[in-house]
Design a protein around this motif. Structure first.
Motif, PDB file in Angstrom:
ATOM      1  N   ILE A   1       0.153  15.052   7.937  1.00  0.00           N
ATOM      2  CA  ILE A   1      -1.088  14.379   8.375  1.00  0.00           C
ATOM      3  C   ILE A   1      -1.514  13.278   7.399  1.00  0.00           C
ATOM      4  CG2 ILE A   1      -2.590  16.118   7.308  1.00  0.00           C
ATOM      5  CD1 ILE A   1      -4.626  15.565   9.460  1.00  0.00           C
ATOM      6  N   GLU A   2      -1.230  13.484   6.107  1.00  0.00           N
ATOM      7  CA  GLU A   2      -1.716  12.522   5.108  1.00  0.00           C
ATOM      8  C   GLU A   2      -1.001  11.177   5.187  1.00  0.00           C
ATOM      9  OE1 GLU A   2      -2.638  14.908   1.170  1.00  0.00           O
ATOM     10  OE2 GLU A   2      -1.267  16.022   2.431  1.00  0.00           O
ATOM     11  N   VAL A   3       0.233  11.188   5.728  1.00  0.00           N
ATOM     12  CA  VAL A   3       0.908   9.896   5.896  1.00  0.00           C
ATOM     13  C   VAL A   3       0.869   9.444   7.352  1.00  0.00           C
ATOM     14  CG1 VAL A   3       2.389   9.953   3.861  1.00  0.00           C
ATOM     15  CG2 VAL A   3       3.143  11.131   5.936  1.00  0.00           C
TER      16      VAL A   3
ATOM     17  N   ARG B   1      -0.472  10.056 -11.499  1.00  0.00           N
ATOM     18  CA  ARG B   1       0.393  11.150 -11.094  1.00  0.00           C
ATOM     19  C   ARG B   1       0.042  11.521  -9.651  1.00  0.00           C
ATOM     20  NH1 ARG B   1      -0.953  16.874 -13.312  1.00  0.00           N
ATOM     21  NH2 ARG B   1      -1.907  16.927 -11.260  1.00  0.00           N
ATOM     22  N   TYR B   2       1.040  11.689  -8.828  1.00  0.00           N
ATOM     23  CA  TYR B   2       0.790  12.093  -7.440  1.00  0.00           C
ATOM     24  C   TYR B   2       1.422  13.445  -7.143  1.00  0.00           C
ATOM     25  CZ  TYR B   2      -1.232   7.560  -6.579  1.00  0.00           C
ATOM     26  OH  TYR B   2      -2.063   6.479  -6.616  1.00  0.00           O
ATOM     27  N   SER B   3       0.841  14.107  -6.140  1.00  0.00           N
ATOM     28  CA  SER B   3       1.307  15.421  -5.712  1.00  0.00           C
ATOM     29  C   SER B   3       1.682  15.275  -4.245  1.00  0.00           C
ATOM     30  CB  SER B   3       0.144  16.403  -5.899  1.00  0.00           C
ATOM     31  OG  SER B   3       0.497  17.671  -5.449  1.00  0.00           O
ATOM     32  N   PHE B   4       2.958  15.399  -3.929  1.00  0.00           N
ATOM     33  CA  PHE B   4       3.378  14.967  -2.588  1.00  0.00           C
ATOM     34  C   PHE B   4       4.788  15.425  -2.234  1.00  0.00           C
ATOM     35  CE2 PHE B   4       6.547  11.670  -3.658  1.00  0.00           C
ATOM     36  CZ  PHE B   4       6.384  11.649  -5.027  1.00  0.00           C
ATOM     37  N   ARG B   5       5.068  15.326  -0.954  1.00  0.00           N
ATOM     38  CA  ARG B   5       6.454  15.414  -0.496  1.00  0.00           C
ATOM     39  C   ARG B   5       6.824  14.109   0.222  1.00  0.00           C
ATOM     40  NH1 ARG B   5       9.647  19.762   3.412  1.00  0.00           N
ATOM     41  NH2 ARG B   5      11.206  18.222   4.043  1.00  0.00           N
ATOM     42  N   TYR B   6       5.812  13.523   0.893  1.00  0.00           N
ATOM     43  CA  TYR B   6       6.049  12.303   1.669  1.00  0.00           C
ATOM     44  C   TYR B   6       5.370  11.109   0.993  1.00  0.00           C
ATOM     45  CZ  TYR B   6       7.014  15.984   5.013  1.00  0.00           C
ATOM     46  OH  TYR B   6       7.512  17.111   5.611  1.00  0.00           O
ATOM     47  N   MET B   7       6.046   9.969   1.037  1.00  0.00           N
ATOM     48  CA  MET B   7       5.442   8.749   0.509  1.00  0.00           C
ATOM     49  C   MET B   7       5.586   7.646   1.555  1.00  0.00           C
ATOM     50  SD  MET B   7       6.412   6.652  -2.937  1.00  0.00           S
ATOM     51  CE  MET B   7       7.635   5.517  -2.392  1.00  0.00           C
ATOM     52  N   LYS B   8       4.446   7.062   1.922  1.00  0.00           N
ATOM     53  CA  LYS B   8       4.483   5.957   2.896  1.00  0.00           C
ATOM     54  C   LYS B   8       4.326   4.639   2.140  1.00  0.00           C
ATOM     55  CE  LYS B   8       0.955   5.412   5.827  1.00  0.00           C
ATOM     56  NZ  LYS B   8       0.122   5.728   6.984  1.00  0.00           N
ATOM     57  N   VAL B   9       5.213   3.690   2.430  1.00  0.00           N
ATOM     58  CA  VAL B   9       5.118   2.363   1.809  1.00  0.00           C
ATOM     59  C   VAL B   9       4.811   1.373   2.922  1.00  0.00           C
ATOM     60  CG1 VAL B   9       6.286   0.633   0.393  1.00  0.00           C
ATOM     61  CG2 VAL B   9       6.911   3.054   0.182  1.00  0.00           C
TER      62      VAL B   9
ATOM     63  N   LYS C   1       0.870  -1.191   0.000  1.00  0.00           N
ATOM     64  CA  LYS C   1       0.000   0.000   0.000  1.00  0.00           C
ATOM     65  C   LYS C   1       0.893   1.223   0.000  1.00  0.00           C
ATOM     66  CE  LYS C   1      -3.532   2.291   2.688  1.00  0.00           C
ATOM     67  NZ  LYS C   1      -4.305   2.234   3.920  1.00  0.00           N
ATOM     68  N   LEU C   2       0.574   2.154  -0.910  1.00  0.00           N
ATOM     69  CA  LEU C   2       1.362   3.386  -0.994  1.00  0.00           C
ATOM     70  C   LEU C   2       0.447   4.566  -0.694  1.00  0.00           C
ATOM     71  CD1 LEU C   2       2.611   1.931  -4.180  1.00  0.00           C
ATOM     72  CD2 LEU C   2       4.271   2.684  -2.483  1.00  0.00           C
ATOM     73  N   THR C   3       0.944   5.453   0.128  1.00  0.00           N
ATOM     74  CA  THR C   3       0.157   6.633   0.484  1.00  0.00           C
ATOM     75  C   THR C   3       1.018   7.867   0.264  1.00  0.00           C
ATOM     76  OG1 THR C   3      -0.870   5.302   2.213  1.00  0.00           O
ATOM     77  CG2 THR C   3      -1.264   7.667   2.304  1.00  0.00           C
ATOM     78  N   PHE C   4       0.429   8.880  -0.378  1.00  0.00           N
ATOM     79  CA  PHE C   4       1.190  10.089  -0.697  1.00  0.00           C
ATOM     80  C   PHE C   4       0.629  11.275   0.069  1.00  0.00           C
ATOM     81  CE2 PHE C   4       1.703   7.153  -4.086  1.00  0.00           C
ATOM     82  CZ  PHE C   4       3.041   7.283  -4.450  1.00  0.00           C
ATOM     83  N   GLY C   5       1.544  12.082   0.610  1.00  0.00           N
ATOM     84  CA  GLY C   5       1.091  13.230   1.396  1.00  0.00           C
ATOM     85  C   GLY C   5       1.817  14.504   1.021  1.00  0.00           C
TER      86      GLY C   5
ATOM     87  N   LEU D   1      -8.126  11.302  -2.021  1.00  0.00           N
ATOM     88  CA  LEU D   1      -7.067  10.978  -1.059  1.00  0.00           C
ATOM     89  C   LEU D   1      -6.066  10.080  -1.768  1.00  0.00           C
ATOM     90  CD1 LEU D   1      -9.346  10.503   2.057  1.00  0.00           C
ATOM     91  CD2 LEU D   1      -7.876  12.452   1.540  1.00  0.00           C
ATOM     92  N   GLN D   2      -4.795  10.406  -1.641  1.00  0.00           N
ATOM     93  CA  GLN D   2      -3.802   9.793  -2.524  1.00  0.00           C
ATOM     94  C   GLN D   2      -3.246   8.502  -1.940  1.00  0.00           C
ATOM     95  OE1 GLN D   2      -1.616  13.118  -4.871  1.00  0.00           O
ATOM     96  NE2 GLN D   2      -1.414  13.663  -2.737  1.00  0.00           N
ATOM     97  N   GLU D   3      -3.859   7.395  -2.319  1.00  0.00           N
ATOM     98  CA  GLU D   3      -3.341   6.100  -1.877  1.00  0.00           C
ATOM     99  C   GLU D   3      -3.607   5.064  -2.961  1.00  0.00           C
ATOM    100  OE1 GLU D   3      -5.290   4.731   1.656  1.00  0.00           O
ATOM    101  OE2 GLU D   3      -7.277   4.927   0.787  1.00  0.00           O
ATOM    102  N   GLU D   4      -2.851   4.006  -2.905  1.00  0.00           N
ATOM    103  CA  GLU D   4      -2.945   2.989  -3.949  1.00  0.00           C
ATOM    104  C   GLU D   4      -2.497   1.662  -3.351  1.00  0.00           C
ATOM    105  OE1 GLU D   4      -1.229   2.497  -8.443  1.00  0.00           O
ATOM    106  OE2 GLU D   4      -1.403   4.460  -7.563  1.00  0.00           O
ATOM    107  N   VAL D   5      -3.231   0.588  -3.675  1.00  0.00           N
ATOM    108  CA  VAL D   5      -2.838  -0.740  -3.206  1.00  0.00           C
ATOM    109  C   VAL D   5      -2.475  -1.569  -4.438  1.00  0.00           C
ATOM    110  CG1 VAL D   5      -3.641  -2.837  -2.065  1.00  0.00           C
ATOM    111  CG2 VAL D   5      -4.281  -0.611  -1.154  1.00  0.00           C
ATOM    112  N   VAL D   6      -1.309  -2.207  -4.416  1.00  0.00           N
ATOM    113  CA  VAL D   6      -0.869  -2.954  -5.600  1.00  0.00           C
ATOM    114  C   VAL D   6      -0.400  -4.366  -5.228  1.00  0.00           C
ATOM    115  CG1 VAL D   6      -0.153  -0.972  -6.982  1.00  0.00           C
ATOM    116  CG2 VAL D   6       1.461  -1.987  -5.388  1.00  0.00           C
ATOM    117  N   HIS D   7      -0.462  -5.228  -6.215  1.00  0.00           N
ATOM    118  CA  HIS D   7       0.115  -6.564  -6.085  1.00  0.00           C
ATOM    119  C   HIS D   7       1.275  -6.668  -7.060  1.00  0.00           C
ATOM    120  CE1 HIS D   7      -3.891  -7.513  -4.404  1.00  0.00           C
ATOM    121  NE2 HIS D   7      -3.216  -8.434  -3.713  1.00  0.00           N
ATOM    122  N   MET D   8       2.371  -7.261  -6.632  1.00  0.00           N
ATOM    123  CA  MET D   8       3.487  -7.556  -7.544  1.00  0.00           C
ATOM    124  C   MET D   8       3.595  -9.077  -7.608  1.00  0.00           C
ATOM    125  SD  MET D   8       5.367  -4.683  -8.430  1.00  0.00           S
ATOM    126  CE  MET D   8       7.074  -5.176  -8.551  1.00  0.00           C
ATOM    127  N   ASP D   9       3.317  -9.643  -8.789  1.00  0.00           N
ATOM    128  CA  ASP D   9       3.351 -11.105  -8.925  1.00  0.00           C
ATOM    129  C   ASP D   9       4.756 -11.617  -9.223  1.00  0.00           C
ATOM    130  OD1 ASP D   9       0.563 -11.767  -8.603  1.00  0.00           O
ATOM    131  OD2 ASP D   9       0.261 -10.552 -10.399  1.00  0.00           O
TER     132      ASP D   9
END
Ligand code: RAM
Length: 523
Positions: A114-116, A151-159, A106-110, A132-140
């Motif tokens: 507060i957003e992360v 495209r995301y607008s952010f300074r912080y990225m939570k993985v 799960k990736l969250t952009f802030g 709200l800028q978040e995305e859940v992905v699977h890598m097979d």
């Protein structure tokens, strides 16, 4: 609340002007790309003294990242050191046994800490949580490169690792953001200001503008990611003072002019993809500002072809507005007829009357070049509107403009009457000076603060203008802004007209004007 925020007009019909839309298309800018990597790993901790109650603290150097193993339940927050608008890729390698199950991330952009820090599931505002800028992905397949399409607008990225398997973990070897903007910074002249705060304010304004400059002037690269007329007008001013990408202003003018409805109305905002679509929101003030933006563009470029091309549709907005005057030449509106500001309970008729006068005067400044009969109409009508404002909207006891049956006093009403030149400079100064000691409805957005500062300047009160800039945009700087925000209320820093500050945009077009104010007025 939701009624106040939204407007629908399902009946309206759009009459596209193909020639104008083709012209806009020919001005589509090329986006400049740069590749930015994170500068540190951080943690976000509760701290009541910080904006929204969250503080960012350094956790590790970024070099450590590729050596760290992440399994189910682990997370990391990356700080890119500056606000970015772009596309992220992450090189991911497995460690341990061969990966026997997909990686679930799960990736969250802030834009803001507060957003992360806070879970988006608590969001209960009126605007769609889809922003709200978040995305859940699977890598097979691992190792592999995760390439985010959005495209995301952010300074912080939570993985966050939602799952690996008991037999393997992952490492994040390389994280890069392809940052995009259509702004060309080479045209920006260097400002060497003795006042450190103004120097910083200028830089942050330019950064805000640049990050909003994409294929159009977007209002906010996080939200709403579209072209709003009211925002465009202010961005164009900041653009002339700095990056001078005047063709982007021209493109946006042609986009609006290419999508009027069957009454000739210009929409308050446009969606650009999959093709140009006029939103079904109409604000009298925003549509009038088309003329203002066109005239500013002409003064800046001397592009008489564009002025002539777009004059009729611009003038149509004035004609449409005049239909809402009563027999006393007072503007009357119903429902959510104008934007003006997000101040709660604001009565908007007097401010709209001011805007109408302001825009008509602006039109008059060039009408002799394009249309003599329109010039005559403006010359005849403006004095009637000014006189009506003085006669019916000025409260001689309070020495202030009032709006509506309750004779509401607001900053917005005074500001627009001052900008419309209805009062002499001396009287305007006295009027604005009086406001802080009244219970006038205060400005709620940087958009309205911009107009307040400009009204002080027009009234010759540089001291108050500077004072407001320093407490307002300076306040954002002190609260950690590296781009200026859509909403800011120094007395209530969690303010949002949308019911929750998580959804606010923190790099917002209408907040980018200090650079214009500083440079144009030699602040
Ligand atoms: C919000 C955005 C936008 C503004 C409109 C009226 O949706 O902040 O910038 O122009 O309101």
């Amino acid at each position: 609340m939701s009624e106040m925020v939204f407007q629908t007009n399902l009946e309206r019909k759009i009459i596209e002007n193909e020639e104008f839309l083709n012209k806009a298309e020919s001005l589509l800018p090329v986006l400049n790309e740069s590749y930015i990597t994170p500068i540190q790993l951080v943690e976000v901790l509760p701290n009541k003294k910080k904006i929204h109650g969250w503080e960012v603290r350094s956790r590790d150097s970024v070099e450590q990242l590729s050596k760290m193993d992440f399994g189910k339940g682990d997370q990391v927050i990356l700080d890119f050191g500056e606000h970015l608008v772009g596309y992220v890729t992450i090189n991911i390698t497995p460690v341990g046994s061969p990966p026997d199950a997909p990686l679930h991330l799960k990736l969250t952009f802030g834009e803001m800490p507060i957003e992360v820090a806070e879970d988006f599931s608590t969001y209960n505002g009126v605007i769609s949580s889809g922003w709200l800028q978040e995305e859940v992905v699977h890598m097979d397949i691992l190792p592999g490169i995760l390439k985010l399409e959005r495209r995301y607008s952010f300074r912080y990225m939570k993985v966050e690792v939602l799952a690996t398997s008991p037999k393997y973990k992952v490492q994040f070897q390389k994280v890069v953001c392809k940052n995009v903007s259509s702004a060309d910074l080479t045209a920006v002249s260097k400002l060497e200001h003795a006042d450190e705060m103004l120097q910083r304010m200028d830089q942050v304004s330019i950064k805000t503008l640049v990050d909003c400059m994409q294929e159009v002037f977007e209002d906010g690269p996080k939200r709403d990611r579209r072209l709003w007329l009211g925002d465009l007008r202010l961005q164009a001013l900041a653009n002339y003072a700095t990056v001078k990408n005047n063709d982007l202003v021209k493109r946006c003018l042609y986009l609006f002019a290419g999508t009027p409805d069957d009454q000739g109305r210009l929409a308050a905002n446009l969606f650009i993809q999959p093709s140009v679509i006029a939103d079904d929101t109409y604000f009298i003030d925003y549509s009038l500002f088309f003329m203002d933006t066109l005239v500013d563009y002409f003064h800046e470029t001397n592009d008489l072809v564009t002025l002539t091309d777009l004059w009729s549709i611009a003038f149509k907005q004035i004609e449409n507005s005049l239909q809402f005057l009563d027999s006393n030449y007072l503007f009357k509106g119903e429902g959510f007829f104008a934007f003006i500001d997000w101040a709660e309970g604001l009565h908007k008729e007097t401010a709209t009357q001011g805007i109408l006068i302001y825009v008509m005067k602006k039109a008059l400044s060039v009408a002799h070049l394009v249309n003599k009969s329109h010039k005559l109409l403006l010359e005849e009508t403006i004095p009637l509107l000014v006189e009506a404002s003085k006669k019916y909207l000025w409260d001689s006891e309070k020495q202030l403009f009032v709006s509506g049956p309750t004779k509401q006093i607001s900053y917005a009403s005074q500001v627009w009457m001052v900008l419309a030149g209805v009062l002499s400079a001396q009287k305007a100064k006295e009027t604005l000076e009086k406001l802080p000691s009244t219970d006038a409805i205060e400005p709620a957005t940087p958009y309205m603060y911009h107009h307040l500062v400009e009204a002080y300047l027009v009234a010759g009160d540089r001291e108050s203008a500077l004072d407001r800039m320093k407490t307002y945009w300076g306040g954002m700087l002190e609260d950690g802004a590296d781009t200026f925000w859509e909403l800011y209320n120094p007395k209530n820093k969690s303010f949002s007209p949308y019911g929750h500050h998580l959804i606010n945009s923190y790099c917002h077009a209408w907040s980018c004007t200090p650079t214009y104010l500083i440079r144009k007025y030699n602040m």
